[in-house]
Design an enzyme around this catalytic site. Sequence first.
Site, PDB file in Angstrom:
ATOM      1  N   HIS A  23       0.785   4.377  -2.789  1.00 29.21           N
ATOM      2  CA  HIS A  23       0.999   5.827  -2.776  1.00 29.21           C
ATOM      3  C   HIS A  23       2.200   6.249  -3.619  1.00 29.21           C
ATOM      4  O   HIS A  23       2.344   7.427  -3.949  1.00 29.21           O
ATOM      5  CB  HIS A  23       1.191   6.308  -1.337  1.00 29.21           C
ATOM      6  CG  HIS A  23      -0.060   6.267  -0.521  1.00 29.21           C
ATOM      7  ND1 HIS A  23      -1.237   6.838  -0.936  1.00 29.21           N
ATOM      8  CD2 HIS A  23      -0.319   5.713   0.702  1.00 29.21           C
ATOM      9  CE1 HIS A  23      -2.168   6.654  -0.015  1.00 29.21           C
ATOM     10  NE2 HIS A  23      -1.640   5.974   0.977  1.00 29.21           N
TER      11      HIS A  23
ATOM     12  N   HIS B 171       0.847  -1.205   0.000  1.00 32.29           N
ATOM     13  CA  HIS B 171       0.000   0.000   0.000  1.00 32.29           C
ATOM     14  C   HIS B 171       0.877   1.248   0.000  1.00 32.29           C
ATOM     15  O   HIS B 171       0.637   2.193  -0.764  1.00 32.29           O
ATOM     16  CB  HIS B 171      -0.897  -0.051   1.236  1.00 32.29           C
ATOM     17  CG  HIS B 171      -1.615   1.219   1.567  1.00 32.29           C
ATOM     18  ND1 HIS B 171      -2.985   1.346   1.522  1.00 32.29           N
ATOM     19  CD2 HIS B 171      -1.175   2.434   1.986  1.00 32.29           C
ATOM     20  CE1 HIS B 171      -3.348   2.566   1.865  1.00 32.29           C
ATOM     21  NE2 HIS B 171      -2.255   3.248   2.169  1.00 32.29           N
ATOM     22  N   GLU B 172       1.892   1.259   0.841  1.00 33.00           N
ATOM     23  CA  GLU B 172       2.715   2.460   0.990  1.00 33.00           C
ATOM     24  C   GLU B 172       3.651   2.680  -0.198  1.00 33.00           C
ATOM     25  O   GLU B 172       3.679   3.762  -0.782  1.00 33.00           O
ATOM     26  CB  GLU B 172       3.525   2.397   2.291  1.00 33.00           C
ATOM     27  CG  GLU B 172       2.688   2.336   3.567  1.00 33.00           C
ATOM     28  CD  GLU B 172       1.781   3.536   3.760  1.00 33.00           C
ATOM     29  OE1 GLU B 172       1.971   4.562   3.079  1.00 33.00           O
ATOM     30  OE2 GLU B 172       0.861   3.443   4.589  1.00 33.00           O
TER      31      GLU B 172
ATOM     32  N   GLU C 256      -6.638   6.652  -0.767  1.00 34.10           N
ATOM     33  CA  GLU C 256      -6.427   5.483   0.094  1.00 34.10           C
ATOM     34  C   GLU C 256      -6.980   4.222  -0.559  1.00 34.10           C
ATOM     35  O   GLU C 256      -6.381   3.146  -0.457  1.00 34.10           O
ATOM     36  CB  GLU C 256      -7.071   5.705   1.462  1.00 34.10           C
ATOM     37  CG  GLU C 256      -6.419   6.793   2.299  1.00 34.10           C
ATOM     38  CD  GLU C 256      -4.931   6.575   2.522  1.00 34.10           C
ATOM     39  OE1 GLU C 256      -4.472   5.403   2.502  1.00 34.10           O
ATOM     40  OE2 GLU C 256      -4.208   7.568   2.707  1.00 34.10           O
TER      41      GLU C 256
END
Length: 638
Positions: free
Chosen positions: A392, A387-388, A446
């Site tokens: 992003h 996810h990070e 997100e």
Amino acid sequence: MSLHHSCDGQWEQLARRAQVDMMEVENFLNYAAVFLSNIGNYFGSGDQKFHPDTSLDDLEKLANCAPTTAQIFPKIRDALFRPLPNSLGVPSDTSQSTYYLGDGTLENMEEVSTISKLMEKSKIFPENTRLRKSVTTEGGTTLQTYDILQGSVEEDEATLQEPDNQFSNSTKIRLVRGDHKDELKKINQSLKQAMKYTANCKQQKLLAGIAESFSSGDLNSYREAQRVWVKDKAPKVETVFGFVEPYRDPLGIRAEFEGIVGISDSEGTKVLGKLAEIASDIIPQLPWAQGYEENNGKGPFEKELFDIPDFASVQILAYCSSLVFPGINLPNYNDIRQEDGFKNIIFANRMIAESKRARGIHMISESDRQVFQEHRFTAYYIWVVLHEILGHGTGKLLQEDSQGHFNFDREQPPLNPLSRKPIDSWFGPGETWTGVFADLATTVDECRAELVGAYLIDVPEILELFGCTLDSEIKPADVVYNLYQQLGVDGLRALENYNPSTNKWGQAHSRAHFGMLQHMLRDSNGLYEIIHDKESQNLTLQVNRSRLPEGKASLGRMLLRLHIYRCTADIRSCREFYEDLTMVSEEALGWREVILMKKDPPLAFCHANTFLEGSSVILKEYEPTVRGLIQSWAERDV
């Protein structure tokens, strides 16, 4: 804190002195611990108000045991027990926001939008501001004033000129500096002391830039400090300070303050570093890159160069915010991310603490619960990591700058993979992701990141990095299956943070999780079955293991849509798609009743303190209990 100091934490003595049953005191301490963990009486996750499970009379008796507490209690009594407003959001009878003050600040959204555009033109970033409206009458003429309150130590006010004359002469807009001045002054005093102990010139420049920003209120200083922070690779002590995350602003642009200090975890960081090294090779597997040869197989909707980011695993020493995230990817300024890069930080001890007992496990069938618990941490950890760094950390916002230059070929624009036609929208001069996507910006961002993590969870090279092979105790196929179980559970648990009276979501991640579940329920050929036994009020999530490939394909289709909408500034299509997915049906409201009935207790993290003894730094940890948490705050002497 005042009550704690009045009895030196000897709560039984206080109960006897006040003649209050000890159970009532314990109930108050539970409330106090949750309050301190959320830094307020609204849950950081969900933005819902919570109340003391103690009678007003008993709390008043406790307060009257000491002069200081007796003076404080009348000031907060009514707000403490008042049932409404019960959520954070656009100010109304049922919700409130201290970002927007005065009567009817958000009644005229057209005016608020015009103020935002004026701030953009005046190069005033919104993150450290609040908006206050006041109405007065002079000589029969109604005058209204919008004050942009800017967080700073320095104080003054200046009228902003409106060049396009979009307001009448009876409207004035002012920039008023000095919001939160007392708190920021204390923070700057500490930052000045911290500069003596920095490990290198970059860290000294970083802290000086942050302090300058807090002093003047000018976020350009903060932005320059972020450029320095990104270049300070692998520090032993990692820090984050400032007005960072905009989740609690109903418009999604103004940020809450947070401060984080973490100590590097060298072994965990080594593994994350290896993932960062192969990340660029994995990007072509993402849906928007497939089918393209250009840009090294990454396509036109991805940056030409993926700078290997600093990716660290740290042990949190202190995390001061309403919400303690398992990981972060910063800075939040897209121009800095594209020009200078970004950092990913995973908070290992926070993730370990949460994973000791899987939340929402009651929705997993009893026969699967032990296996679910055994695999949960590994699947969750890899999901957050992906996810990070690749959630992003990927994507290219197509844009035109103030000089009329484009970061794509304007004469032969790329084909939109959703329509197979050339793109016809992009970010204009001065436009930002949060400015264009407004209230959807944080939740869509997100959601896109969560989708990337889930979509890539089955990549063998990634699983192998984290010790998941055919020969390991935890098998790759079981990790993937567990992740899809978690996607379902988190999608259902998200309903805790939905308010049916306002039809609003209180948390960006929760709305994202529900949208992902909804998409797969509609689009994955029977991957999930949700069984609602209304008689016993049980909710069971079943995952058809043979349908996992359909689940990945469904995630990919949703991810492609959100990514292209984001890259091309297509807010209209994004809103239509996302709002439909996150609309809560009558059936889902029935699920919500069961979820609330069996809701897990809120997370509360007990943090350590440090003390100077001569030239030595002493670390003091506390029991992970309600009393230990309160004591840690009392000894922090904030």
